[in-house]
Design a protein around this motif. Structure first.
Motif, mmCIF file in Angstrom:
data_model
loop_
_atom_site.group_PDB
_atom_site.id
_atom_site.type_symbol
_atom_site.label_atom_id
_atom_site.label_comp_id
_atom_site.label_asym_id
_atom_site.label_seq_id
_atom_site.Cartn_x
_atom_site.Cartn_y
_atom_site.Cartn_z
ATOM 1 N N THR A 1 -7.360 4.375 5.826
ATOM 2 C CA THR A 1 -6.174 3.615 5.427
ATOM 3 C C THR A 1 -6.562 2.565 4.382
ATOM 4 N N GLN B 1 -10.829 10.069 1.916
ATOM 5 C CA GLN B 1 -9.965 10.537 3.005
ATOM 6 C C GLN B 1 -10.343 11.966 3.412
ATOM 7 N N SER C 1 -12.806 3.530 4.981
ATOM 8 C CA SER C 1 -11.810 2.521 4.610
ATOM 9 C C SER C 1 -11.882 2.287 3.108
ATOM 10 N N GLU D 1 0.801 -1.217 0.000
ATOM 11 C CA GLU D 1 0.000 0.000 0.000
ATOM 12 C C GLU D 1 0.841 1.278 0.000
ATOM 13 N N ASP D 2 2.020 1.227 0.617
ATOM 14 C CA ASP D 2 2.846 2.439 0.698
ATOM 15 C C ASP D 2 3.565 2.774 -0.611
ATOM 16 N N ARG E 1 -0.430 -5.825 5.338
ATOM 17 C CA ARG E 1 -1.272 -4.868 6.063
ATOM 18 C C ARG E 1 -2.652 -5.454 6.343
#
Length: 344
Positions: free
Chosen positions: A251, A175, A186, A146-147, A300
């Motif tokens: 997230t 977000q 989410s 995800e990052d 994650r």
């Protein structure tokens, strides 16, 4: 419902946008089984009422276009949780051919989020996509975490076609609604979902349609060595529910298998299950195939949701092919194959 808190959904008022779609209808079934009070909003451009047959008497169905403010406002009234799956989308051929259609998802997402916020919805879970990931890092086998997408770094985003950019903007918009309105939010990045009720514009069901129609020479887009992490629909819907239960700050999490599966492997598994083999395979290297390799890093999801896939590719293909053969007339598929492969 393994891995999910069944009691959490009892009496919960839930809206599933795109709830008559392939993934949406499976999610609706799961939520009804968990005791939720479910409303489905769909324009039936690709979703079908027959997909909701098993729960028809247990859900409220409203039909309309969520890009229209009045309909979205009505759909999001008196709701606790929204699962937002509605989108203009299709397989690789569709998103390559209809970029403007896919761009309208940005309007759709924001209207759903805004009406939900104004109507006091508690939480929103957004069905995002692996197409949000940078395309240039998917030419080699490198699992996507995800990052690898960032809204904070210059050059931190490089999505896959207009569809991917729209999904990425959907994540960023959600977000923003979390930040401004305090809505629990989410996003689940779905990796190459497949299963019963999916249409023939998507890879696995397209391969099944061609094999069922006994297409010979059998046509595969590209050289067949491109990989995807084909993920069974029931694993996807479980990830969506768990994200809604466990993540509040927008997230994003991946939902996909970590195994790289080539198109050739998937085709071979289908041939074996059908007990049929083409005499020749024609590789169509002029067709759009998207990125070279795609598989998910699910660290994650395991840490935040306790989620990992439960279905193997072989089990998923068996379930999906059984459904396809039982629900499609062979002569019809043979006669209409090209139309089925290109229209959602």
């Amino acid at each position: 419902m393994e891995g999910s808190k069944m009691s959490e959904w009892t009496g919960e008022r839930v809206l599933v946008t795109g709830g008559a779609s392939f993934i949406g209808s499976h999610l609706v079934e799961d939520l009804v089984a968990a005791g939720a009070d479910v409303r489905v909003a769909d324009d039936f451009s690709s979703g079908e009422k027959v997909n909701l047959e098993s729960v028809r008497d247990d859900v409220e169905i409203v039909s309309g276009n969520l890009k229209h403010w009045e309909f979205a406002d009505e759909a999001t009234k008196d709701v606790d949780t929204v699962f937002h799956l509605a989108a203009d989308h299709g397989g690789r051929g569709y998103i390559s051919s209809y970029p403007a259609n896919c761009a309208t998802n940005m309007a759709l997402d924001n209207i759903v989020f805004e009406t939900a916020a104004l109507n006091g919805v508690d939480r929103i879970t957004f069905a995002s996509s692996a197409c949000t990931y940078p395309t240039d890092i998917q030419q080699e086998r490198r699992r996507l975490s995800e990052d690898m997408v960032s809204f904070d770094e210059r050059g931190g985003a490089y999505a896959d076609e207009v569809y991917g950019w729209a999904k990425l903007m959907g994540e960023r918009s959600l977000q923003a609604y979390h930040e401004q309105y305090g809505i629990d939010a989410s996003s689940v990045r779905i990796f190459t979902a497949y299963g019963p009720r999916e249409n023939e514009t998507h890879a696995i069901v397209a391969l099944m349609a061609k094999a069922y129609a006994e297409q010979d020479p059998f046509r595969i887009w590209g050289d067949g060595e491109q990989t995807r992490n084909f993920t069974y629909v029931r694993d996807i819907t479980r990830a969506l529910r768990l994200a809604s239960e466990n993540i509040t700050d927008a997230t994003p999490v991946n939902a996909g298998i970590s195994r790289y599966v080539t198109i050739n492997e998937a085709a071979q598994a289908i041939f074996e299950r059908l007990n049929w083999e083409p005499s020749e395979i024609e590789y169509m290297t002029d067709k759009p195939v998207g990125v070279r390799h795609r598989a998910a890093d699910t660290t994650r999801a395991e840490e935040l949701l306790g989620w990992e896939p439960q279905y193997t590719l072989e089990e998923g293909i068996e379930n999906t092919l059984d459904w396809y053969v039982n629900n499609r007339d062979k002569a019809y598929v043979q006669e209409n194959l090209e139309t089925l492969l290109h229209e959602r």
